[in-house]
Design an enzyme around this catalytic site. Structure first.
Site, PDB file in Angstrom:
ATOM      1  CE  LYS A 129      -4.156   1.300  -0.099  1.00 44.71           C
ATOM      2  NZ  LYS A 129      -5.711   0.432  -0.316  1.00 44.71           N
TER       3      LYS A 129
ATOM      4  CG  ASP B  88      -7.165   3.694  -1.776  1.00 45.72           C
ATOM      5  OD1 ASP B  88      -7.815   2.045  -1.054  1.00 45.72           O
ATOM      6  OD2 ASP B  88      -6.989   4.352  -0.817  1.00 45.72           O
TER       7      ASP B  88
ATOM      8  CG  PHE C  83     -21.735   8.578  -5.057  1.00 45.04           C
ATOM      9  CD1 PHE C  83     -22.471   7.445  -4.872  1.00 45.04           C
ATOM     10  CD2 PHE C  83     -20.733   9.329  -6.652  1.00 45.04           C
ATOM     11  CE1 PHE C  83     -23.029   6.991  -6.175  1.00 45.04           C
ATOM     12  CE2 PHE C  83     -21.585   8.690  -6.786  1.00 45.04           C
ATOM     13  CZ  PHE C  83     -22.531   7.509  -7.480  1.00 45.04           C
TER      14      PHE C  83
HETATM   15  P1  NDP Z   1     -13.215   7.800  -3.108  1.00 47.19           P
HETATM   16  O1  NDP Z   1     -12.121   8.692  -2.198  1.00 47.19           O
HETATM   17  O2  NDP Z   1     -12.776   7.533  -4.257  1.00 47.19           O
HETATM   18  O3  NDP Z   1     -13.908   7.890  -2.367  1.00 47.19           O
HETATM   19  C1  NDP Z   1     -13.969   7.686  -1.268  1.00 47.19           C
HETATM   20  C2  NDP Z   1     -15.533   8.630  -0.327  1.00 47.19           C
HETATM   21  O4  NDP Z   1     -15.612   8.112   0.606  1.00 47.19           O
HETATM   22  C3  NDP Z   1     -15.963   9.715  -0.852  1.00 47.19           C
HETATM   23  O5  NDP Z   1     -17.260  10.082  -1.584  1.00 47.19           O
HETATM   24  C4  NDP Z   1     -15.616  11.228  -0.006  1.00 47.19           C
HETATM   25  O6  NDP Z   1     -16.345  12.136   0.403  1.00 47.19           O
HETATM   26  C5  NDP Z   1     -15.914  10.049   0.943  1.00 47.19           C
HETATM   27  N1  NDP Z   1     -15.827  10.399   2.697  1.00 47.19           N
HETATM   28  C6  NDP Z   1     -14.530  10.398   2.956  1.00 47.19           C
HETATM   29  N2  NDP Z   1     -13.888  10.064   4.113  1.00 47.19           N
HETATM   30  C7  NDP Z   1     -15.335  10.081   4.721  1.00 47.19           C
HETATM   31  C8  NDP Z   1     -15.962  10.330   5.877  1.00 47.19           C
HETATM   32  N3  NDP Z   1     -15.450  10.454   7.146  1.00 47.19           N
HETATM   33  N4  NDP Z   1     -17.093   9.982   6.269  1.00 47.19           N
HETATM   34  C9  NDP Z   1     -18.217   9.779   5.075  1.00 47.19           C
HETATM   35  N5  NDP Z   1     -17.911  10.073   3.563  1.00 47.19           N
HETATM   36  C10 NDP Z   1     -16.239   9.937   3.315  1.00 47.19           C
HETATM   37  O7  NDP Z   1     -12.269   6.151  -2.241  1.00 47.19           O
HETATM   38  P2  NDP Z   1     -12.813   5.084  -3.075  1.00 47.19           P
HETATM   39  O8  NDP Z   1     -13.961   4.615  -3.494  1.00 47.19           O
HETATM   40  O9  NDP Z   1     -11.608   4.250  -3.851  1.00 47.19           O
HETATM   41  O10 NDP Z   1     -12.289   4.065  -1.384  1.00 47.19           O
HETATM   42  C11 NDP Z   1     -13.278   3.312  -1.027  1.00 47.19           C
HETATM   43  C12 NDP Z   1     -13.309   2.965   0.067  1.00 47.19           C
HETATM   44  O11 NDP Z   1     -12.906   1.354  -0.647  1.00 47.19           O
HETATM   45  C13 NDP Z   1     -11.512   2.455   0.951  1.00 47.19           C
HETATM   46  O12 NDP Z   1     -12.156   2.320   2.353  1.00 47.19           O
HETATM   47  C14 NDP Z   1     -10.997   1.681   0.099  1.00 47.19           C
HETATM   48  O13 NDP Z   1     -10.056   2.136   1.066  1.00 47.19           O
HETATM   49  C15 NDP Z   1     -11.487   0.576  -0.288  1.00 47.19           C
HETATM   50  N6  NDP Z   1     -10.459   0.235  -1.254  1.00 47.19           N
HETATM   51  C16 NDP Z   1     -11.074   0.974  -3.258  1.00 47.19           C
HETATM   52  C17 NDP Z   1     -10.508   0.053  -3.569  1.00 47.19           C
HETATM   53  C18 NDP Z   1     -11.049   0.599  -4.991  1.00 47.19           C
HETATM   54  O14 NDP Z   1     -10.521   0.059  -6.038  1.00 47.19           O
HETATM   55  N7  NDP Z   1     -10.741   3.006  -4.765  1.00 47.19           N
HETATM   56  C19 NDP Z   1     -10.732  -1.813  -3.714  1.00 47.19           C
HETATM   57  C20 NDP Z   1     -11.095  -1.950  -2.591  1.00 47.19           C
HETATM   58  C21 NDP Z   1     -10.874  -1.092  -1.495  1.00 47.19           C
HETATM   59  P3  NDP Z   1     -15.718  13.302  -0.192  1.00 47.19           P
HETATM   60  O15 NDP Z   1     -15.135  13.150  -1.825  1.00 47.19           O
HETATM   61  O16 NDP Z   1     -16.824  14.276   0.201  1.00 47.19           O
HETATM   62  O17 NDP Z   1     -14.319  13.253   0.684  1.00 47.19           O
END
Ligand code: NDP
Length: 445
Positions: free
Chosen positions: A124, A164, A236
């Site tokens: 990571k 990520d 989202f």
């Molecule tokens: P993104 O940055 O694309 O999305 C994260 C989302 O969560 C955004 O909508 C963000 O809002 C929101 N967010 C961030 N902090 C908070 C909070 N404290 N409370 C509520 N919402 C919050 O990340 P990913 O979708 O890539 O990742 C999401 C999760 O999935 C993580 O745990 C990641 O490790 C995991 N993951 C991701 C993978 C991937 O392929 N991308 C693969 C496997 C796991 P805003 O944008 O407004 O900050």
């Protein structure tokens, strides 16, 4: 092995690394019995070797903003374990990034990658850089500066980073461009690439689609389906939109999305048109949660709260670690939740998991549920190596198959004598055995 002794020793060595210690604790608790029943693991000090990363690279990233101001961020790459394949894991760009978070993610990634059945080790990386509100040019300059250090330790057979939080297709493009220039090589050293320069079909949707396929298997155990089910989702981002889209396609109704400032409750549920609208907002780097409520009058914005107070059948946290705690789990249970599938990495606190398990609600951990993302990254690596592209149907069928095998592994290793499927134990034990046995085969290194 004594879990408490190991955790106490680790705590003394790495004080304050709470996310890392939490992740290690969860895995050790699951594997304690199997570890102690197999003395060859203890003889080779597998646990002591598995909980420490192989190496960590930390570096300074200097970049200039559009006004000419110079900024300095910290960059990291944690090579956790490569017993079963090249290091593989995402790059997180978020102001909260620190070593504890990246070590927890790299540790989890090692087992997750083992579960996919593909040959990938765990890693990571990332930076405390905040991409929010930055222009494209600023993102590009940051990514280029980051790659000026990272390129030394990655390669198609060494370490293959991916996206990520904060790292999507745009960032992967800028990172890849710089790598290619430095290395003078067009190899698939990052995954999540654009379709016309080495990417795989389905990769952008893979984590969300895979998570939904896994949840579908959880429902199928009870002869149940998504049809007519109400689902709460958080975030989202890269992952949550794929969940929303696939759940909707399968007949479920996603009634929430969220951001750090609150959540949206949409009683009618998201549909393809609303998801497209949200994706456009996201692409323009804008806040999405409150504008959505302005655009669609049936949606309400609830500031400062999390979606877990909404009545639902299935909860799918998809934003960030520890976003669903014990109190949230109690609320969900009181409101009749039937399944909890953790899509974010370590999205639920240990207290929340305990509440679900106590109530007999199937709870599956992120390392099993969200493994579809890295699985399709593995498929992208295979396509790059073979220099050919599989069709959407081919990739989707392989993803489906991988998620079903992960579910089967959880059943095999996690079914308790009372019939309850402990997905946490199942995923941890299945992942551990594969990595530990490979380490045994390869000697003390
Ligand atoms: P993104 O940055 O694309 O999305 C994260 C989302 O969560 C955004 O909508 C963000 O809002 C929101 N967010 C961030 N902090 C908070 C909070 N404290 N409370 C509520 N919402 C919050 O990340 P990913 O979708 O890539 O990742 C999401 C999760 O999935 C993580 O745990 C990641 O490790 C995991 N993951 C991701 C993978 C991937 O392929 N991308 C693969 C496997 C796991 P805003 O944008 O407004 O900050």
């Amino acid at each position: 092995m004594n879990v408490n002794t190991i955790i106490n020793n680790l705590e003394a060595k790495h004080p304050g690394e709470k996310e890392y210690l939490q992740a290690v604790h969860e895995v050790l608790e699951s594997i304690e019995t199997i570890y102690n029943e197999n003395p060859q693991y203890e003889a080779a000090k597998i646990i002591e070797r598995l909980v420490e990363p192989d190496r960590i690279l930390t570096f300074r990233v200097s970049w200039t903003d559009d006004e000419g101001q110079v900024h300095v961020n910290l960059g990291y790459r944690v090579h956790f374990n490569n017993a079963i394949g090249p290091y593989k894991g995402g790059l997180r760009l978020h102001p909260s990034v620190n070593l504890s978070i990246l070590k927890f993610l790299g540790f989890e990634q090692t087992f997750k990658n083992a579960l996919t059945t593909l040959p990938m080790g765990g890693a990571k990386g990332g930076s405390d850089f905040n991409p929010k509100g930055k222009s494209d040019a600023e993102i590009m300059r940051f990514c280029q500066a980051f790659m000026l250090e990272l390129w030394r330790v990655i390669g198609p057979n060494t370490d293959v980073p991916a996206g990520d939080i904060g790292t999507g297709g745009r960032e992967i493009g800028y990172l890849y461009g710089m790598y290619k220039k430095l290395q003078m090589e067009n190899t698939g050293v990052l995954t999540g690439k654009g379709l016309n320069w080495g990417g795989s079909l389905i990769r952008p949707e893979a984590t969300g689609f895979g998570a939904t396929y896994f949840a579908k298997e959880m429902l199928a155990v009870n002869n149940d389906t998504f049809k007519g089910k109400t689902v709460t989702v958080s975030g989202f981002g890269n992952v949550a939109w794929g969940v929303a889209l696939k759940v909707t396609e399968l007949g479920g109704k996603v009634v929430t999305i969220s951001g750090p400032d609150g959540y949206i409750y949409d009683e009618k549920g998201l549909d393809a048109e609303k998801i497209d609208y949200l994706l456009e907002l996201r692409a323009s780097n804008n806040d999405i949660v409150s504008p959505y409520a302005d655009e669609f009058p049936e949606a309400k914005f609830i500031p400062g709260k999390k979606p877990w107070e909404v009545k639902c059948d299935i909860a799918m946290p998809s934003a960030i670690q520890n976003e669903l705690n014990g109190e949230d789990a109690k609320k969900l249970i009181a409101n009749g939740v039937q399944y909890a599938a953790e899509v974010s990495n370590m999205g639920c606190t240990p207290e929340a998991i305990e509440e679900f398990q106590k109530a007999g609600i199937p709870f599956a951990p992120g390392k099993a549920v969200n493994a579809g993302g890295v699985a399709v990254s593995g498929l992208e690596m295979s396509q790059n190596a073979m220099k050919l592209n599989w069709t959407t149907e081919e990739v989707d069928a392989k993803l489906h198959h991988i998620m079903s095998s992960i579910h089967e592994a959880c059943i095999k290793y996690g079914t308790q004598s009372d019939g309850y499927i402990n997905y946490v134990n199942g995923a941890n034990i299945a992942g551990f055995i594969k990595v530990a046995d490979a380490m045994l085969d390869q000697g003390i290194i």
